[in-house]
Motif scaffolding. Structure first.
Motif, mmCIF file in Angstrom:
data_model
loop_
_atom_site.group_PDB
_atom_site.id
_atom_site.type_symbol
_atom_site.label_atom_id
_atom_site.label_comp_id
_atom_site.label_asym_id
_atom_site.label_seq_id
_atom_site.Cartn_x
_atom_site.Cartn_y
_atom_site.Cartn_z
ATOM 1 N N PHE A 1 2.547 6.002 11.364
ATOM 2 C CA PHE A 1 2.632 7.811 11.508
ATOM 3 C C PHE A 1 3.902 8.433 11.217
ATOM 4 C CE2 PHE A 1 -0.663 7.149 14.839
ATOM 5 C CZ PHE A 1 -1.642 6.914 13.855
ATOM 6 N N HIS A 2 4.380 7.287 10.687
ATOM 7 C CA HIS A 2 5.681 8.111 9.693
ATOM 8 C C HIS A 2 6.288 8.636 8.451
ATOM 9 C CE1 HIS A 2 9.836 8.084 8.302
ATOM 10 N NE2 HIS A 2 10.097 8.157 9.592
ATOM 11 N N ASP A 3 7.048 9.752 8.053
ATOM 12 C CA ASP A 3 5.792 9.907 7.416
ATOM 13 C C ASP A 3 5.905 9.594 5.699
ATOM 14 O OD1 ASP A 3 6.039 12.885 7.790
ATOM 15 O OD2 ASP A 3 7.905 13.541 7.334
ATOM 16 N N ASP A 4 7.273 8.489 5.762
ATOM 17 C CA ASP A 4 6.749 7.536 4.616
ATOM 18 C C ASP A 4 5.660 6.637 4.257
ATOM 19 O OD1 ASP A 4 9.553 7.979 3.535
ATOM 20 O OD2 ASP A 4 10.527 6.482 5.250
ATOM 21 N N ALA A 5 5.345 6.687 5.468
ATOM 22 C CA ALA A 5 4.339 5.161 5.975
ATOM 23 C C ALA A 5 2.465 5.756 6.419
ATOM 24 C CB ALA A 5 3.967 3.723 6.753
ATOM 25 N N MET A 6 2.627 7.393 6.193
ATOM 26 C CA MET A 6 1.078 7.975 6.643
ATOM 27 C C MET A 6 0.422 7.676 5.640
ATOM 28 S SD MET A 6 0.015 9.431 8.628
ATOM 29 C CE MET A 6 0.543 10.507 10.032
ATOM 30 N N LEU A 7 0.363 8.213 3.816
ATOM 31 C CA LEU A 7 0.016 8.497 2.788
ATOM 32 C C LEU A 7 -0.948 6.183 2.645
ATOM 33 C CD1 LEU A 7 0.587 10.765 0.477
ATOM 34 C CD2 LEU A 7 -1.917 10.543 2.289
ATOM 35 N N ASP A 8 -0.316 5.245 3.195
ATOM 36 C CA ASP A 8 -0.562 4.177 2.868
ATOM 37 C C ASP A 8 -1.660 3.595 4.079
ATOM 38 O OD1 ASP A 8 1.004 3.759 0.495
ATOM 39 O OD2 ASP A 8 2.702 2.338 1.296
ATOM 40 N N THR A 9 -0.903 4.096 5.931
ATOM 41 C CA THR A 9 -1.950 4.048 6.374
ATOM 42 C C THR A 9 -3.470 4.441 6.268
ATOM 43 O OG1 THR A 9 -0.223 4.175 8.504
ATOM 44 C CG2 THR A 9 -2.159 4.777 9.311
ATOM 45 N N ILE A 10 -2.965 5.931 5.611
ATOM 46 C CA ILE A 10 -4.526 6.652 5.852
ATOM 47 C C ILE A 10 -5.140 5.777 4.256
ATOM 48 C CG2 ILE A 10 -5.291 8.293 4.805
ATOM 49 C CD1 ILE A 10 -3.768 9.913 6.424
ATOM 50 N N GLY A 11 -4.768 4.988 3.353
ATOM 51 C CA GLY A 11 -5.114 4.519 2.017
ATOM 52 C C GLY A 11 -5.847 2.857 2.920
ATOM 53 N N MET A 12 -5.294 2.148 4.041
ATOM 54 C CA MET A 12 -5.885 0.960 4.446
ATOM 55 C C MET A 12 -6.360 1.430 4.790
ATOM 56 S SD MET A 12 -2.357 -1.187 5.095
ATOM 57 C CE MET A 12 -0.452 -0.258 4.106
ATOM 58 N N LEU A 13 -7.147 2.228 5.422
ATOM 59 C CA LEU A 13 -7.925 3.000 6.277
ATOM 60 C C LEU A 13 -9.683 2.980 5.296
ATOM 61 C CD1 LEU A 13 -6.717 4.855 9.339
ATOM 62 C CD2 LEU A 13 -7.776 3.134 9.262
ATOM 63 N N GLU A 14 -9.039 3.083 4.631
ATOM 64 C CA GLU A 14 -9.986 3.727 3.678
ATOM 65 C C GLU A 14 -10.984 2.487 2.753
ATOM 66 O OE1 GLU A 14 -8.201 7.146 0.777
ATOM 67 O OE2 GLU A 14 -8.365 5.636 -0.292
ATOM 68 N N TYR A 15 -11.151 1.405 3.319
ATOM 69 C CA TYR A 15 -11.917 0.526 3.121
ATOM 70 C C TYR A 15 -12.172 -0.621 4.340
ATOM 71 C CZ TYR A 15 -9.568 0.823 -1.385
ATOM 72 O OH TYR A 15 -8.672 1.393 -2.812
ATOM 73 N N ASP A 16 -12.922 0.350 4.624
ATOM 74 C CA ASP A 16 -14.314 0.003 5.814
ATOM 75 C C ASP A 16 -15.202 -0.424 5.110
ATOM 76 O OD1 ASP A 16 -15.474 -0.761 8.359
ATOM 77 O OD2 ASP A 16 -14.753 1.457 9.134
ATOM 78 N N ALA A 17 -15.216 -1.776 6.029
ATOM 79 C CA ALA A 17 -16.507 -2.524 5.142
ATOM 80 C C ALA A 17 -18.100 -2.440 5.983
ATOM 81 C CB ALA A 17 -16.398 -4.236 5.561
ATOM 82 N N SER A 18 -17.771 -1.254 6.799
ATOM 83 C CA SER A 18 -19.471 -0.716 7.284
ATOM 84 C C SER A 18 -19.341 0.473 6.228
ATOM 85 C CB SER A 18 -18.647 -0.750 8.731
ATOM 86 O OG SER A 18 -17.640 0.493 8.599
ATOM 87 N N PHE A 19 -18.389 0.931 5.178
ATOM 88 C CA PHE A 19 -19.260 1.349 4.171
ATOM 89 C C PHE A 19 -19.107 0.760 3.230
ATOM 90 C CE2 PHE A 19 -16.690 4.621 7.812
ATOM 91 C CZ PHE A 19 -17.681 5.526 7.299
#
Length: 160
Positions: free
Chosen positions: A44-62
């Motif tokens: 959740f650090h500023d440098d990693a937050m958008l990457d963290t969110i980006g990785m969560l965009e690719y949910d196989a259940s959607f």
């Protein structure tokens, strides 16, 4: 590890490798579900937050990729009644909002009670830090109360 995961994520996005991106999503969910404060702080650090969110965009259940980064960049509008001069506080406000977005919008179904509680605690303590910093700034509070006195309670400005 997280830097390499982020680099791999960007490479897979460039290659549009959906199957591998689903695996990266599973890894990111597992990292969050470990419920380790040090790992969560890094994710959740500023440098990693958008990457963290980006990785969560690719949910196989959607059936298709979720566009959370695009929503956060283009559809969410941060409004300041009084400008906040301290960049660290402004950054903490944005970080807290993004953690809330992850907790309430991206992962509400998959979070276990412990991780949900940890994320809620992180948000609570961040909000306390923000409020303490703003309330201890006499200039900010003075401008805020002056602004509230000036606005008519029936105006659109008051409602915003």
């Amino acid at each position: 590890f997280l830097k390499k995961l982020s680099d791999t994520f960007h490479m897979l996005e460039d290659l549009e490798d959906e199957a591998s991106l689903h695996h990266v999503n599973s890894i990111m969910k597992a990292l969050i579900m470990l419920n380790d404060p040090a790992i969560l702080e890094t994710l959740f650090h500023d440098d990693a937050m958008l990457d963290t969110i980006g990785m969560l965009e690719y949910d196989a259940s959607f059936p298709e990729k979720q566009n959370h980064r695009e929503i956060l960049k283009s559809q969410i509008c941060f409004k300041e009644v009084v400008p906040i001069e301290r960049k660290d506080i402004l950054s903490k406000i944005h970080q807290t909002f993004k953690i809330s977005y992850i907790k309430d919008t991206i992962l509400p179904i998959v979070l276990d009670d412990a991780t949900f509680g940890t994320l809620s605690s992180i948000i609570l303590f961040s909000n306390i830090d923000i409020l303490q910093a703003l309330s201890s700034d006499p200039e900010f509070m003075g401008r805020l109360f002056e602004r509230m006195k000036e606005a008519e309670r029936t105006s659109a400005e008051w409602k915003n």
